[in-house]
Every structure is written in structure tokens, then in C-alpha cells.
Design a protein around this motif. Structure first.
Motif, PDB file in Angstrom:
ATOM      1  N   ALA A  84      -0.803  95.836  36.260  1.00  0.00           N
ATOM      2  CA  ALA A  84      -0.246  96.055  37.561  1.00  0.00           C
ATOM      3  C   ALA A  84      -1.100  96.042  38.956  1.00  0.00           C
ATOM      4  CB  ALA A  84       0.515  97.281  37.646  1.00  0.00           C
ATOM      5  N   GLY A  85      -2.389  96.462  38.480  1.00  0.00           N
ATOM      6  CA  GLY A  85      -3.362  96.322  39.528  1.00  0.00           C
ATOM      7  C   GLY A  85      -3.881  94.856  39.891  1.00  0.00           C
ATOM      8  N   ALA A  86      -3.860  94.094  38.823  1.00  0.00           N
ATOM      9  CA  ALA A  86      -4.100  92.632  38.919  1.00  0.00           C
ATOM     10  C   ALA A  86      -3.108  91.937  39.726  1.00  0.00           C
ATOM     11  CB  ALA A  86      -4.560  91.925  37.734  1.00  0.00           C
ATOM     12  N   ARG A  87      -1.867  92.398  39.350  1.00  0.00           N
ATOM     13  CA  ARG A  87      -0.520  91.648  39.957  1.00  0.00           C
ATOM     14  C   ARG A  87      -0.493  91.760  41.510  1.00  0.00           C
ATOM     15  NH1 ARG A  87       2.698  89.989  42.460  1.00  0.00           N
ATOM     16  NH2 ARG A  87       5.014  89.889  42.042  1.00  0.00           N
ATOM     17  N   TRP A  88      -1.030  93.111  41.882  1.00  0.00           N
ATOM     18  CA  TRP A  88      -0.823  93.489  43.328  1.00  0.00           C
ATOM     19  C   TRP A  88      -2.027  93.591  44.038  1.00  0.00           C
ATOM     20  CZ3 TRP A  88       3.166  95.232  40.067  1.00  0.00           C
ATOM     21  CH2 TRP A  88       4.412  95.013  40.731  1.00  0.00           C
ATOM     22  N   MET A  99      -6.147  85.859  40.044  1.00  0.00           N
ATOM     23  CA  MET A  99      -7.319  86.373  39.106  1.00  0.00           C
ATOM     24  C   MET A  99      -8.491  86.658  39.855  1.00  0.00           C
ATOM     25  SD  MET A  99      -5.957  87.247  36.524  1.00  0.00           S
ATOM     26  CE  MET A  99      -4.162  87.119  36.260  1.00  0.00           C
ATOM     27  N   VAL A 100      -8.347  87.094  41.144  1.00  0.00           N
ATOM     28  CA  VAL A 100      -9.511  87.596  42.024  1.00  0.00           C
ATOM     29  C   VAL A 100      -9.899  88.888  41.353  1.00  0.00           C
ATOM     30  CG1 VAL A 100     -10.222  88.217  44.185  1.00  0.00           C
ATOM     31  CG2 VAL A 100      -8.521  86.625  43.856  1.00  0.00           C
ATOM     32  N   PRO A 101     -11.308  88.886  40.992  1.00  0.00           N
ATOM     33  CA  PRO A 101     -11.655  90.135  40.262  1.00  0.00           C
ATOM     34  C   PRO A 101     -11.779  91.415  41.345  1.00  0.00           C
ATOM     35  CG  PRO A 101     -13.218  88.219  39.849  1.00  0.00           C
ATOM     36  CD  PRO A 101     -12.319  88.009  40.872  1.00  0.00           C
ATOM     37  N   ILE A 102     -11.518  92.439  40.813  1.00  0.00           N
ATOM     38  CA  ILE A 102     -11.713  93.764  41.545  1.00  0.00           C
ATOM     39  C   ILE A 102     -12.861  94.458  41.033  1.00  0.00           C
ATOM     40  CG2 ILE A 102     -10.528  95.915  42.184  1.00  0.00           C
ATOM     41  CD1 ILE A 102      -7.943  94.488  41.716  1.00  0.00           C
ATOM     42  N   GLY A 103     -13.949  94.431  41.864  1.00  0.00           N
ATOM     43  CA  GLY A 103     -15.377  94.959  41.536  1.00  0.00           C
ATOM     44  C   GLY A 103     -15.184  96.570  41.365  1.00  0.00           C
ATOM     45  N   PRO A 104     -16.195  97.217  40.920  1.00  0.00           N
ATOM     46  CA  PRO A 104     -16.462  98.393  41.180  1.00  0.00           C
ATOM     47  C   PRO A 104     -16.657  99.037  42.443  1.00  0.00           C
ATOM     48  CG  PRO A 104     -18.403  97.594  40.079  1.00  0.00           C
ATOM     49  CD  PRO A 104     -17.587  96.326  40.404  1.00  0.00           C
ATOM     50  N   LEU A 159      -8.208  89.722  33.215  1.00  0.00           N
ATOM     51  CA  LEU A 159      -7.246  90.261  34.190  1.00  0.00           C
ATOM     52  C   LEU A 159      -8.131  90.267  35.295  1.00  0.00           C
ATOM     53  CD1 LEU A 159      -4.812  92.505  32.474  1.00  0.00           C
ATOM     54  CD2 LEU A 159      -4.410  90.469  33.540  1.00  0.00           C
ATOM     55  N   GLY A 160      -9.480  90.258  35.217  1.00  0.00           N
ATOM     56  CA  GLY A 160     -10.224  90.642  36.681  1.00  0.00           C
ATOM     57  C   GLY A 160     -10.366  92.239  36.955  1.00  0.00           C
ATOM     58  N   ALA A 161     -10.718  92.734  35.934  1.00  0.00           N
ATOM     59  CA  ALA A 161     -11.296  94.163  36.203  1.00  0.00           C
ATOM     60  C   ALA A 161     -12.589  94.284  35.331  1.00  0.00           C
ATOM     61  CB  ALA A 161      -9.996  95.122  35.847  1.00  0.00           C
TER      62      ALA A 161
END
Lengths: 103, 173
Positions: free
Chosen positions: A51-55, B124-129, B47-49
Motif C-alpha cells: 500500500a505504501g508503494a501504491r500511494w 516503483m520509485v524507491p522510498i528510502g530510509p 516494491l521499492g522499500a
């Protein structure tokens, strides 16, 4: 649509949750039930990440950290209870005999 | 093709979870259970995490699974336990739980169809720490405190339950 989309990740989370629930319902060994609960927690964490990747929000990973600490505490307490049951004379770890735990 | 890692990790995770649920020997189930968080870490990465993926490897596949390994070692399971598990896992036992889980799976899949698909370009833009940490110590600092309370409560209760476990103390037969 890309196969690595969050919707497919949510499908995987659903499948993992169903498998974990099948384990909790069908197994009688407390240790295996705890392992199935771990699978269910993993599925919930995957749902939050998807969900975090979706939004495009980092809140999904914040909730993932909460689930991680919850899983650590749950595993510690559950395994302590299992060891207690085992040393108190119920080595089969049958979930039906857990009602005689005291102390 | 960039989707191949996701598909592979998903298949490995699902297969390992099914094997955990259906094994009769606890050690085999535990080894398959180690595979589940490892492959899920790969899924998180695709998933970019990446932060969540590394935490999954370190804490789940590292710390929690080591706890399980220790407990399985201390339980000292043998051949009789395996035979009893096989006896408990008769095919008739699985009918009701499989029906319930299948119903849940179908219902959730139907619900998931209502989610509108993302645009594939910005998916798929990664969300970094860094952004996660800014959130953790900004608006979510109270939940961090609550998580530490939870861990403290888990520590205290695990210590309380586990003390005098060999029957030398009070209240033990």
C-alpha cells in the motif's frame, strides 16, 4: 500493467494470509500454530509495504516497523509459554491441553 | 525483464509458506519458515522499500527465527512427535480450515479487484530510509514510544513466564 505492481503484491499478501490462517486452524501443535501466525504477520507487513508503494507514502514502512516490533514481542512471549507448557509435563504441545496452564 | 525477480520471490514465498503449514517435522517447517521472510525481503526490494527489506532480513530472518531455532532445539522433538503429527494431520482435519481459508482468499481477491491500477510510469520509485526516519521521529514519535513499551512488556512477560522453568521455584509441580 507491470507484474511487479502493488496490486499483485496485495494478491501475494492475501495468499500468504490465507495459508497462515489454514495453518492456525488445521494444526494442533502450538509451535506450528505460532509459525503460522508469523506467516500471517508477514502477510500483513507485505500488505502495508504494497500500500505504501501504491500511494508513494513512507507511512507503509512506518507501520511495517510497528508490525516488526509486535512480531518480536509476540514470538518472545509465545515461545516462553510453549517452553513453560513443555516443562510443565505436556510435551506433546497439543493446543487442547493449554487450558491447564497456571502461574 | 524487470518483473522476473518479483515473480520468482513471490513463488518462493508462497511455496515456502505452504510447505511450513504442511510439514510434520517441526525442524523442516522451521527451515521453510526461514525462507519466507528472506523471499519477502526480495519482494519488498522490488516494491521499492529497501529499508524494510533489510529490516526483514535482519530482524525476522535473523532474530525471530533464531528464537524459534533455540526453542525447537530445547523441545527435543523425536520420532514419536513426528508420528503424532502425522496422526493429527489426517486429511479429514484439513477440510473445514481449507474451506474457510479458501473463502477468505476468494473474498479478498474480489475486494482487491476494486483497487484502481497505478500508472506504470511512476510506480516503483524507491522510498528510502531517510523519509521513513523523518516520519518516525516527526509525526509518529508517539507510536515509536508505544512500540518500545510493547517491547518492554514483551521482555518483562517473557522473563516472568520463563523463570523457574525447571520446577525449582514456586507454583511448579
Amino acid at each position: 500493467m507491470s507484474a511487479a505492481s502493488p496490486t499483485h503484491a496485495l494478491l501475494l499478501a492475501t495468499l500468504l494470509f490465507a495459508v497462515g490462517m489454514l495453518g492456525v486452524l488445521a494444526r494442533r501443535n502450538l509451535l506450528l500454530m505460532l509459525m503460522s501466525i508469523e506467516i500471517m504477520l508477514n502477510a500483513a507487513a507485505l500488505a502495508f509495504i504494497a500500500a505504501g508503494a501504491r500511494w508513494h507514502a513512507a507511512q507503509g514502512q512506518v507501520m511495517f516497523l510497528m508490525i516488526l516490533s509486535l512480531a518480536a514481542a509476540e514470538a518472545a512471549v509465545g515461545l516462553a509459554i510453549i517452553l513453560r507448557l513443555h516443562s510443565a509435563g505436556r510435551p506433546t504441545l497439543d493446543a487442547d491441553t493449554g487450558n491447564r496452564l497456571k502461574g | 525483464m524487470s518483473d522476473l525477480p518479483f515473480i520468482l520471490f513471490s513463488l518462493v514465498a508462497a511455496w515456502a509458506a505452504i510447505m511450513v503449514v504442511t510439514r510434520a517435522v517441526a525442524v523442516h517447517a522451521l527451515l521453510y519458515l526461514v525462507v519466507v521472510p528472506l523471499s519477502l525481503a526480495g519482494v519488498f526490494f522490488t516494491l521499492g522499500a529497501p529499508f524494510a527489506a533489510m529490516l526483514e532480513v535482519i530482524i525476522y530472518a535473523g532474530a525471530v527465527m533464531v528464537l524459534f531455532v533455540f526453542v525447537v532445539m530445547m523441545l527435543n522433538l523425536g520420532r514419536s512427535d513426528r508420528d503424532r503429527e502425522r496422526h493429527w494431520m489426517a486429511p479429514a482435519v484439513w477440510i473445514g480450515p481449507a474451506l474457510l481459508s479458501g473463502l477468505l482468499l476468494i473474498a479478498l481477491c474480489i475486494t482487491l479487484r476494486t483497487i484502481p491500477p497505478t500508472a506504470a510510469s511512476d510506480a516503483m520509485v524507491p522510498i528510502g530510509p531517510q523519509s521513513v526516519g523523518l516520519l518516525l521521529y516527526g509525526p509518529y514519535v508517539l507510536s515509536v514510544e508505544l512500540a518500545s513499551f510493547l517491547l518492554l512488556a514483551g521482555l518483562v512477560s517473557a522473563f516472568h513466564i520463563g523463570r523457574n522453568i525447571r520446577g525449582t521455584g514456586t507454583g511448579e509441580p
